[in-house]
Enzyme design. Structure first.
Site, mmCIF file in Angstrom:
data_model
loop_
_atom_site.group_PDB
_atom_site.id
_atom_site.type_symbol
_atom_site.label_atom_id
_atom_site.label_comp_id
_atom_site.label_asym_id
_atom_site.label_seq_id
_atom_site.Cartn_x
_atom_site.Cartn_y
_atom_site.Cartn_z
ATOM 1 C CB THR A 1 -0.955 0.009 1.211
ATOM 2 O OG1 THR A 1 -1.770 1.184 1.167
ATOM 3 C CG2 THR A 1 -0.203 -0.017 2.531
ATOM 4 C CG HIS B 1 4.918 -11.326 17.020
ATOM 5 N ND1 HIS B 1 5.963 -12.077 16.539
ATOM 6 C CD2 HIS B 1 5.394 -10.709 18.142
ATOM 7 C CE1 HIS B 1 7.011 -11.927 17.317
ATOM 8 N NE2 HIS B 1 6.693 -11.100 18.307
#
Length: 422
Positions: free
Chosen positions: A340, A393
């Site tokens: 993006t 994560h």
């Protein structure tokens, strides 16, 4: 008589919102004529007539949510004369077919005196507002709509219910906050515009919240010296444009750099499925594009196999489709990683949100000239860009994420290395 049915749209889409009826009740239609536009969370769909005839009945109005397979209108055979009402024709046909037609005609005046005013007084309301009103025993005709079109929304029903409760309560028990808030709602000096969210905007909002609630999302940052890429573009852009009929932008460099880093750190090209990791051995890179109704992420397929020119052409094509609202489901599904670019709007730094179920997204930002230390004694102004990597994560460790971003940085600062990446 033919039913107008919401068609199958795609595996992940079960409902939509009627954006606009192109044809009106009583209009003649031909096979293939556009009847209405249906808005879904991913694409807009045009529904056409499957036969010649007359649009005799519209069962679902603009703004209503409809399910796949639901009947939303009827097309009858023949053509209506000017000014003829579809409902009147249907009633006449029913009377002719029924053995009890004389009795029905005799009873018609009495029935119309009781039921007709009720039908005319029925307010325009969303399905959710009607459901809420039924649950709370509220007559929708008593609810004042804030929307200038007169459409009643759930919030209008809730406000009416709250006002009714406050009115019924003894004066000593009424909250002062309710009394104080009432004038603000109707104060003409403080106008409020109520804007209905599009289905796509609602879906974007829900998915962003879902990403933050379901993923263990972290962001790491680095910066890239864009001197080498700017130099290549300056020297090559004219010949590149002349040969390939497309501009040499930044996205092809970043796409190639991301693919190279994904090959080195494959978990960023994966997704979580239950207690398993789906490691993807292909590189379909989503490129976030700003469209009128919100951000969409069309996908550049097999980016590792494309040349710089092919990537640029694909991005230009997809961006054009996004802005003209002509993207297909196939253009939007199945990306493995997203890029993006907030820099086109002037963003200097941001933390992009994951495009689930992907586990990584790279944020590009504005190129800013800044003084950079070349060594202990020298400083130079360089075109610098901050880049950000948000990652999940749960399967990507911090060290992997940091090294992934360093790899992207190194490939961008040495554009020739991108050629070696394929």
């Amino acid at each position: 008589m033919s039913e107008i049915i919401v068609p199958e749209i795609g595996e992940s889409i079960s409902e939509g919102t009627i954006a606009q009826w192109i044809k009106k009740e009583g209009e003649s239609v031909s096979q293939g004529d556009l009847l209405l536009e249906l808005e879904t969370d991913k694409v807009n769909l045009e529904i056409t007539a499957e036969q010649d005839g007359v649009l005799t009945q519209i069962l679902k109005q603009e703004g209503d949510t409809v399910q796949v397979g639901e009947v939303i209108g009827m097309i009858g055979a023949g053509a209506l004369s000017a000014g003829a009402a579809p409902a009147a024709q249907a009633a006449e046909a029913s009377a002719q077919e029924s053995p009890a037609a004389p009795q029905a005609e005799a009873a018609a005046p009495a029935a119309s005196s009781t039921s007709q005013p009720s039908a005319e007084a029925a307010p325009l309301a969303t399905p959710a507002a009607r459901k809420l009103a039924r649950e709370q025993g509220i007559d929708l005709r008593q609810v004042q709509a804030v929307d200038p079109s007169g459409r009643v929304y759930p919030s209008d029903v809730q406000s009416f219910a709250a006002g009714t409760q406050a009115a019924k309560a003894p004066a000593a028990q009424r909250p002062e906050s309710v009394k104080a808030a009432e004038p603000a709602v109707i104060n003409p000096a403080k106008p409020i515009e109520r804007i209905r969210m599009s289905r796509r905007r609602i879906t974007i909002a829900n998915r962003l919240v879902e990403a933050q609630q379901t993923a263990a999302m972290l962001t790491t940052f680095n910066e890239v010296d864009m001197s080498a890429i700017l130099d290549v573009r300056k020297r090559r852009k004219d010949k590149f444009k002349e040969k390939h009929e497309v501009g040499l932008g930044f996205m092809s460099f970043f796409t190639k750099a991301v693919v190279g880093a994904l090959k080195a750190f494959p978990l960023l090209n994966a997704e979580i499925s239950g207690e398993e990791i789906l490691a993807k051995k292909y590189y379909d890179i989503g490129i976030a594009v700003s469209a009128k109704e919100g951000l969409v992420v069309p996908v550049v397929r097999d980016a590792d196999r494309l040349s710089f020119a092919e990537i640029e052409k694909e991005i230009v094509d997809l961006a054009g489709k996004a802005r003209s609202n002509s993207l297909s489901l196939a253009d939007l599904q199945g990306g493995t990683f997203t890029i993006t670019n907030g820099g086109v709007f002037g963003s200097l730094l941001s933390t992009p949100i994951l495009n689930t179920p992907q586990v990584g997204i790279l944020g590009m930002h504005k190129i800013q000239w800044r003084p950079v230390a070349i060594d202990e004694e020298r400083m130079e102004n360089r075109p610098m860009m901050y880049i950000a990597l948000s990652y999940d994560h749960r399967i990507v460790d911090g060290s992997e994420a940091v090294r992934f971003l360093v790899t992207v940085k190194e490939l961008l600062e040495d554009p020739e290395s991108l050629l070696l990446e394929g």
